[in-house]
Design a protein around this motif. Structure first.
Motif, PDB file in Angstrom:
ATOM      1  N   PRO A   1       0.672  10.659  17.576  1.00 16.69           N
ATOM      2  CA  PRO A   1      -0.781  10.882  17.640  1.00 16.69           C
ATOM      3  C   PRO A   1      -1.179  12.175  16.931  1.00 16.69           C
ATOM      4  O   PRO A   1      -0.443  13.169  16.945  1.00 16.69           O
ATOM      5  N   SER A   2      -2.345  12.154  16.311  1.00 13.69           N
ATOM      6  CA  SER A   2      -2.844  13.340  15.621  1.00 13.69           C
ATOM      7  C   SER A   2      -3.223  14.420  16.620  1.00 13.69           C
ATOM      8  O   SER A   2      -3.670  14.129  17.739  1.00 13.69           O
TER       9      SER A   2
ATOM     10  N   ILE B   1      11.160  11.206  10.247  1.00  6.77           N
ATOM     11  CA  ILE B   1       9.981  10.351  10.256  1.00  6.77           C
ATOM     12  C   ILE B   1      10.155   9.092   9.403  1.00  6.77           C
ATOM     13  O   ILE B   1       9.466   8.093   9.578  1.00  6.77           O
ATOM     14  N   PHE B   2      11.107   9.135   8.447  1.00  9.46           N
ATOM     15  CA  PHE B   2      11.326   7.984   7.572  1.00  9.46           C
ATOM     16  C   PHE B   2      12.445   7.070   8.087  1.00  9.46           C
ATOM     17  O   PHE B   2      12.787   6.082   7.440  1.00  9.46           O
ATOM     18  N   ASP B   3      13.014   7.400   9.234  1.00 12.00           N
ATOM     19  CA  ASP B   3      14.080   6.576   9.800  1.00 12.00           C
ATOM     20  C   ASP B   3      13.554   5.181  10.139  1.00 12.00           C
ATOM     21  O   ASP B   3      12.369   4.997  10.437  1.00 12.00           O
TER      22      ASP B   3
ATOM     23  N   MET C   1       0.829  -1.212   0.000  1.00 17.97           N
ATOM     24  CA  MET C   1       0.000   0.000   0.000  1.00 17.97           C
ATOM     25  C   MET C   1       0.857   1.253   0.000  1.00 17.97           C
ATOM     26  O   MET C   1       0.616   2.198  -0.743  1.00 17.97           O
ATOM     27  N   VAL C   2       1.895   1.247   0.856  1.00 17.30           N
ATOM     28  CA  VAL C   2       2.773   2.414   0.922  1.00 17.30           C
ATOM     29  C   VAL C   2       3.441   2.654  -0.417  1.00 17.30           C
ATOM     30  O   VAL C   2       3.520   3.774  -0.914  1.00 17.30           O
TER      31      VAL C   2
ATOM     32  N   VAL D   1       4.709   6.790   5.524  1.00 18.38           N
ATOM     33  CA  VAL D   1       5.185   6.286   6.808  1.00 18.38           C
ATOM     34  C   VAL D   1       4.189   5.272   7.353  1.00 18.38           C
ATOM     35  O   VAL D   1       2.982   5.529   7.354  1.00 18.38           O
ATOM     36  N   PRO D   2       4.653   4.108   7.814  1.00 18.95           N
ATOM     37  CA  PRO D   2       3.726   3.153   8.434  1.00 18.95           C
ATOM     38  C   PRO D   2       2.950   3.820   9.570  1.00 18.95           C
ATOM     39  O   PRO D   2       3.534   4.555  10.384  1.00 18.95           O
ATOM     40  N   PRO D   3       1.645   3.612   9.634  1.00 20.10           N
ATOM     41  CA  PRO D   3       0.816   4.304  10.640  1.00 20.10           C
ATOM     42  C   PRO D   3       1.309   4.129  12.071  1.00 20.10           C
ATOM     43  O   PRO D   3       1.193   5.054  12.892  1.00 20.10           O
TER      44      PRO D   3
END
Length: 743
Positions: A682-683, A139-141, A1-2, A675-677
């Motif tokens: 948290p939003s 965030i992509f680490d 999906m990503v 990014v994997p959820p």
């Protein structure tokens, strides 16, 4: 999906290919080459699959080279990593905690985790790459593996550039990186091979098939020593003809071409490019990154730096090595050779200044306003403040502590005024105009705490404008109009006896703006009662400022705005939703305002990369494109009008179908979707909706007469009293002398 989402993202950022027809000052006469260092390393971890894919997708079609710093594993596999110490850009220290070693590298001991101590299978078992520059997204680490050369070739790069930085180091570990490159060249297209080691390039030059691959000698810092000849790079630079024997070009730090002083300003360019071209050598410049400002001369507009290297009257480099290939592509396709280009202004969003060109000079000064006019601003602004003796003048805030040198002379006047701000300040209405004129302007920056200063050479330059000065200045300039921002009217009337609204009305009338037909007048305030006072002036456009961040604008609130204003000024957060530096969505506030025929201006845009979302690629042009082309605002308020003007007058503002490049708006949520959820924080809760109660203000109070303090001579009445008293003293003195003469 990503992966599926990522390819959608690439499609959204795709560009149309078209060959350049201009003649360039490069060695070949063709357009300069854009080379992406480790792919789009300004956003994704360097040399990751995402970084390489994104560089190809967002760069100019057919013109982007993918740069790989080649290293070898213990079993001879080729991987792309810039630093020899893998712990600087991977989590290898966590996976192999006992793998730390110390080796001599070019005569100096270096400690860390090295590729020569691990097999390729070990590298790809749980070792992931990370972003190693703190100002870039992390965030992509921990989600992307390293890439081999074969992986990179599998992406079908338009051009492939291999850099071999440490040939002698690998030889010391019985790994022949030269043989690896020669073998690779037999089954893959390698367009460029660079190295800072002369011995490596000479050995390769004798064995590599001619005409297929260009060899490039890479210069390091001038005082560094070249490992194979033991010469300083500065000495090698003096003998360019010797390089031609084993290479077809040179790769140099950008400062070799445009030196920058220790104060941060450009020096005259060197003759390096011209001299190298005379020797038959191409010149490539390295070190370009949007989040690493090179000089104050660029005003934090990264495209301006590229233009300095590819579009100046004297030369053009043959290529640039960059962490942000999309910005280099825009400079090449949109702005180079475009200085005299104009686009129709009809329907164009207004470029409205915020304190003039306050990104270049101290705000609200004669220098800032003149710079704004020179930079092509449509509307120049004056935020009106009042002095104690009733002089209206332009300054961003009633608190003088931020924009002037007031603390050095009037720290004893510091007070707290809760109606205006919670912190203490030294306010304009507590000083006379004469006292304010004795102050110097102060250059301010919203991100000064991150050491991103603005034009420090002019930090105290310029003169303050009275409102009358400002209006006279604007009348004589070819601007489309003015914006007058009125603050604190109720407090000034009830507590200081100052009628700021009447002062503005009077000044506009005296300057002839009541009957002005060529320049538009915008009256802005966050107080609806102030706007009501201007309702009788039908040729003035009233603008309600909504300083709070809102997430929605329900119909009752929008209808209420129409009673007071023709337009609204919204903060960026009321239009673009950001979380943790990424854009997660757009509100529909603009759509609801436009449905009610209310214009929308966004405030305040600045160039500094730390103040914009990662989705804009640390490029203010992308943010401007998002607001103007995707969100269709009616105007942008900016402290750097030159940047907005350059974009809106370029062929990329409304590109033709066959344009070689487009500066596309950011796509909300596209980067976060990669990014994997489970790795996302948290939003945040949504911003509150605008309500009628937020909009309507009570009527302005009557102007209260304020008696001067005992012995005070700062007001006009105080000065009159002093004059009368002095006159009486003189009369009494004369009578005394007359009476003495009679005795």
């Amino acid at each position: 999906m990503v992966r599926c989402l990522f390819f959608i993202l690439l499609l959204l950022h795709g560009v149309v290919g078209q060959k350049f027809i201009q003649k360039w000052s490069t060695f070949s006469g063709e357009a300069p080459l854009i080379v992406a260092r480790g792919g789009y390393s300004g956003l994704f971890p360097e040399s990751s699959e995402y970084a390489y894919q994104f560089a190809t997708a967002t760069g100019i079609s057919g013109g982007v080279g993918l740069f790989c710093d080649l290293q070898l594993t213990k079993d001879g596999a080729g991987i792309c990593r810039t630093d020899l110490r893998l712990d600087n850009s991977t989590n290898i220290g966590d996976i192999f905690p006992k793998g730390k070693k110390s080796y001599p590298v070019n005569g100096k001991p270096v400690s860390g985790w090295f590729s020569v101590d691990f097999t390729v299978d070990q590298m790809f078992s749980n070792v992931t790459i990370i972003q190693n520059i703190f100002s870039r997204p992390s965030i992509f680490d921990a989600s992307l593996p390293m890439m081999t050369i074969d992986d990179l070739v599998g992406l079908k790069p338009p051009k492939l550039w291999l850099n071999v930085q440490y040939d002698m180091f690998f030889k010391g570990h019985k790994l022949d990186i030269g043989a690896f490159v020669l073998d690779a060249s037999t089954h893959m297209r390698i367009n460029y091979i660079s190295s800072p080691e002369i011995g490596f390039l000479k050995g390769l030059n004798e064995k590599l098939r001619k005409g297929k691959t260009k060899l490039i000698f890479r210069f390091l810092e001038a005082d560094s020593t070249e490992p194979s000849t033991k010469q300083k790079y500065s000495s090698i630079l003096e003998n360019l003809s010797s390089i031609k024997a084993f290479a077809s070009g040179i790769l140099v730090p950008k400062e070799y071409i445009w030196p920058v002083s220790k104060e941060g300003y450009l020096q005259p360019h060197t003759n390096l490019v011209a001299d190298a071209h005379k020797q038959g050598l191409e010149v490539f410049a390295s070190g370009f990154a949007n989040d690493n400002p090179g000089s104050y001369n660029y005003s934090y507009d990264p495209s301006a730096e590229y233009l300095q290297f590819i579009d100046n009257p004297d030369f053009s480099v043959d290529g640039v090595l960059t962490d942000f290939p999309s910005t280099a592509s825009a400079a090449l396709a949109c702005f180079a050779q475009n200085k005299n280009s104009t686009v129709p202004t009809k329907g164009k969003p207004l470029i409205i200044t915020h304190n003039g060109a306050s990104g270049v000079y101290p705000g609200c000064t004669d220098l800032a306003y003149q710079q704004a006019v020179d930079d092509g601003a449509d509307i120049i602004d004056c935020s009106v403040q009042m002095s104690k003796d009733g002089v209206a003048f332009c300054l961003n805030s009633a608190d003088l502590m931020g924009d002037t040198t007031v603390m050095t002379a009037f720290i004893s006047r510091s007070t707290t005024v809760p109606e205006i701000q919670q912190k203490s300040g030294i306010f304009s209405f507590d000083l006379t105009w004469s006292e304010i004129q004795g102050l110097k302007p102060e250059m301010t920056s919203p991100v000064a705490q991150a050491d991103l200063k603005r034009n420090p050479a002019y930090k105290n330059q310029g003169k303050f404008f009275t409102l009358s000065n400002f209006l006279d200045f604007a009348k004589g300039k070819s601007v489309a109009g003015i914006l007058i921002n009125i603050q604190n009217a109720a407090y000034l009337a009830s507590n200081k006896g100052l009628d700021i609204t009447d002062a503005v009305i009077s000044a506009l009338s005296k300057t002839g703006y009541e009957k002005e037909t060529t320049q538009q007048v915008l009256i802005q305030s966050d107080d609806t009662s102030v706007l009501s006072a201007f309702q009788k002036f039908s040729n003035y456009k009233r603008v309600l400022m909504v300083p709070e961040v809102i997430g929605d604008a329900p119909k009752p609130a929008v209808e209420e705005i129409k009673h007071f204003a023709n337009a609204v000024t919204l903060s960026r957060g009321s239009i673009v939703i950001t979380e943790n530096g990424f854009i997660t969505g757009f509100t529909d506030v603009i759509e609801k305002m436009h449905a009610a025929n209310i214009s929308v201006y966004v405030s305040t845009l600045i160039n500094e990369y730390l103040a914009i979302a990662f989705d804009y690629f640390s490029d203010p042009m992308v943010e401007i494109s998002t607001y103007t082309n995707a969100l269709t605002v009616d105007g942008i308020m900016t402290e750097f009008p030159a940047t907005a003007t350059k974009f809106m007058r370029s062929p990329c503002f409304h590109p033709a179908d066959d344009a070689p490049y487009s500066i596309l708006p950011a796509q909300a949520g596209s980067l976060v979707s990669l990014v994997p959820p489970e790795l996302l924080p948290p939003s945040e809760p949504p911003a509150p909706a605008l309500t009628v109660a937020n909009i309507v203000d009570p009527p302005l109070p009557s102007v209260k007469k304020v008696a001067p303090a005992p012995g005070e001579a700062g007001t006009s009445s105080g000065r009159a009293t002093v004059t009368i008293n002095m006159s009486l003293c003189l009369v009494m003195l004369v009578f005394s002398f007359m009476s003495l003469s009679y005795h």
